[in-house]
Design an enzyme around this catalytic site. Sequence first.
Site, PDB file in Angstrom:
ATOM      1  N   SER A 138       0.688   8.140   1.368  1.00 61.11           N
ATOM      2  CA  SER A 138      -0.111   8.366   0.148  1.00 61.11           C
ATOM      3  C   SER A 138      -0.393   9.861   0.027  1.00 61.11           C
ATOM      4  CB  SER A 138      -1.439   7.613   0.268  1.00 61.11           C
ATOM      5  OG  SER A 138      -2.362   8.038  -0.706  1.00 61.11           O
ATOM      6  N   TYR A 151      -9.117   4.846   4.516  1.00 64.88           N
ATOM      7  CA  TYR A 151      -7.765   4.826   3.943  1.00 64.88           C
ATOM      8  C   TYR A 151      -7.073   6.169   4.197  1.00 64.88           C
ATOM      9  CZ  TYR A 151      -4.055   4.355   0.404  1.00 64.88           C
ATOM     10  OH  TYR A 151      -2.843   4.288  -0.244  1.00 64.88           O
TER      11      TYR A 151
HETATM   12  P1  NAD Z   1       0.192  -3.425  -4.281  1.00 63.16           P
HETATM   13  O1  NAD Z   1      -1.185  -3.828  -3.890  1.00 63.16           O
HETATM   14  O2  NAD Z   1       0.715  -3.826  -5.613  1.00 63.16           O
HETATM   15  O3  NAD Z   1       1.254  -3.852  -3.162  1.00 63.16           O
HETATM   16  C1  NAD Z   1       0.944  -3.940  -1.806  1.00 63.16           C
HETATM   17  C2  NAD Z   1       1.584  -5.189  -1.264  1.00 63.16           C
HETATM   18  O4  NAD Z   1       1.345  -5.236   0.162  1.00 63.16           O
HETATM   19  C3  NAD Z   1       0.963  -6.467  -1.877  1.00 63.16           C
HETATM   20  O5  NAD Z   1       1.977  -7.313  -2.383  1.00 63.16           O
HETATM   21  C4  NAD Z   1       0.223  -7.085  -0.708  1.00 63.16           C
HETATM   22  O6  NAD Z   1       0.152  -8.498  -0.741  1.00 63.16           O
HETATM   23  C5  NAD Z   1       1.037  -6.577   0.485  1.00 63.16           C
HETATM   24  N1  NAD Z   1       0.290  -6.663   1.723  1.00 63.16           N
HETATM   25  C6  NAD Z   1      -0.965  -6.194   1.966  1.00 63.16           C
HETATM   26  N2  NAD Z   1      -1.352  -6.512   3.218  1.00 63.16           N
HETATM   27  C7  NAD Z   1      -0.311  -7.186   3.782  1.00 63.16           C
HETATM   28  C8  NAD Z   1      -0.102  -7.780   5.041  1.00 63.16           C
HETATM   29  N3  NAD Z   1      -1.062  -7.768   5.990  1.00 63.16           N
HETATM   30  N4  NAD Z   1       1.076  -8.399   5.297  1.00 63.16           N
HETATM   31  C9  NAD Z   1       2.044  -8.435   4.331  1.00 63.16           C
HETATM   32  N5  NAD Z   1       1.907  -7.894   3.113  1.00 63.16           N
HETATM   33  C10 NAD Z   1       0.739  -7.276   2.839  1.00 63.16           C
HETATM   34  O7  NAD Z   1       0.131  -1.838  -4.237  1.00 63.16           O
HETATM   35  P2  NAD Z   1       1.287  -0.761  -4.112  1.00 63.16           P
HETATM   36  O8  NAD Z   1       0.778   0.440  -4.755  1.00 63.16           O
HETATM   37  O9  NAD Z   1       2.609  -1.278  -4.522  1.00 63.16           O
HETATM   38  O10 NAD Z   1       1.222  -0.510  -2.539  1.00 63.16           O
HETATM   39  C11 NAD Z   1       2.362  -0.212  -1.767  1.00 63.16           C
HETATM   40  C12 NAD Z   1       2.053   0.947  -0.840  1.00 63.16           C
HETATM   41  O11 NAD Z   1       1.861   2.122  -1.637  1.00 63.16           O
HETATM   42  C13 NAD Z   1       0.784   0.782  -0.004  1.00 63.16           C
HETATM   43  O12 NAD Z   1       1.047   1.151   1.327  1.00 63.16           O
HETATM   44  C14 NAD Z   1      -0.191   1.755  -0.641  1.00 63.16           C
HETATM   45  O13 NAD Z   1      -1.151   2.238   0.281  1.00 63.16           O
HETATM   46  C15 NAD Z   1       0.743   2.823  -1.144  1.00 63.16           C
HETATM   47  N6  NAD Z   1       0.194   3.658  -2.207  1.00 63.16           N
HETATM   48  C16 NAD Z   1      -0.115   3.138  -3.432  1.00 63.16           C
HETATM   49  C17 NAD Z   1      -0.636   3.950  -4.422  1.00 63.16           C
HETATM   50  C18 NAD Z   1      -0.997   3.419  -5.782  1.00 63.16           C
HETATM   51  O14 NAD Z   1      -1.566   4.150  -6.603  1.00 63.16           O
HETATM   52  N7  NAD Z   1      -0.713   2.171  -6.116  1.00 63.16           N
HETATM   53  C19 NAD Z   1      -0.830   5.315  -4.180  1.00 63.16           C
HETATM   54  C20 NAD Z   1      -0.500   5.812  -2.925  1.00 63.16           C
HETATM   55  C21 NAD Z   1       0.020   4.989  -1.943  1.00 63.16           C
END
Ligand code: NAD
Length: 259
Positions: A138, A151
């Site tokens: 992130s 986080y």
């Molecule tokens: P999201 O919440 O849509 O997707 C995350 C997915 O991870 C979900 O489908 C969730 O069910 C799954 N998940 C969570 N805990 C889990 C576990 N214990 N076992 C299996 N699956 C699990 O959000 P996203 O943005 O697509 O997130 C993906 C990655 O991107 C994450 O690591 C997040 O920290 C990172 N991220 C997201 C953003 C943002 O703005 N959305 C920004 C920076 C980083």
Amino acid sequence: MTTHSKTVVVTGVASGIGKATALNFAAQGCAVIGADLQYSDENRARLETAGVTCLVADVRSTASIECVVNGALADTSRLDVLVNNAGMGMVKQIGDVSETDWDTVMDTNLKAAFFGCKAAIAAMLKQPSGGSIINVASNAGLLPRSHDPVYSISKMALVGLTKSLALCHSKDRIRINCVCPGPVENTQMIEENFVGRSDRQEVVRELIQASPLARAWDRMISPGEVADSILYLASEAAHMVSGTAIAIDGGKSLGVPPD
Ligand code: NAD
């Protein structure tokens, strides 16, 4: 960029960045095995129609992540790419953080990636071509944020994990990189920003204002833009790239933008 005929494991595949990543690799002709806690009917259908195998697994369990990686290996006799994407947010100041809160975030965002790497590296060490691991960190992993210290700590550690393991395993042709997204639209994680706010457009405007490039283009970052960087890091075009942290954050981690 070629990634044809590769075996790819993506965690957190049921939505957002993970879903876009899995669909990207499937469109390249890769065998894609996804893992998530649960799937909506719509997202499972979209993924399975594209040929993505949808497993139910909690990556916080070391046994589960090993089972996902080793299952992919058993099915296709190889493992080329692991994307440690599953993650969760936590907006709490230190005084409100319980031991359970800490463990839940660290197990999801850091421990799962470490043991995913452990299982994948064991498999990739046996392949002359090595392999590629991409961790989804992130912008908070590059510049900590005041509203979500746990986080931020988890993602900074994930960047450190990436660089440390990249240093250890370049000699084995195993490349380990991470991507550091800023606020990404159409993700469950971004939905947390709308809780308790009546005007969605106002929140979107605030998120756009936080990143100078997002501000310049007047739009948020898309899951596909993060997925495209992951595809690049997995491809032959990145064969000499390891230990990097690519910020796909519209410049958010550069600091406070000028007015
Ligand atoms: P999201 O919440 O849509 O997707 C995350 C997915 O991870 C979900 O489908 C969730 O069910 C799954 N998940 C969570 N805990 C889990 C576990 N214990 N076992 C299996 N699956 C699990 O959000 P996203 O943005 O697509 O997130 C993906 C990655 O991107 C994450 O690591 C997040 O920290 C990172 N991220 C997201 C953003 C943002 O703005 N959305 C920004 C920076 C980083």
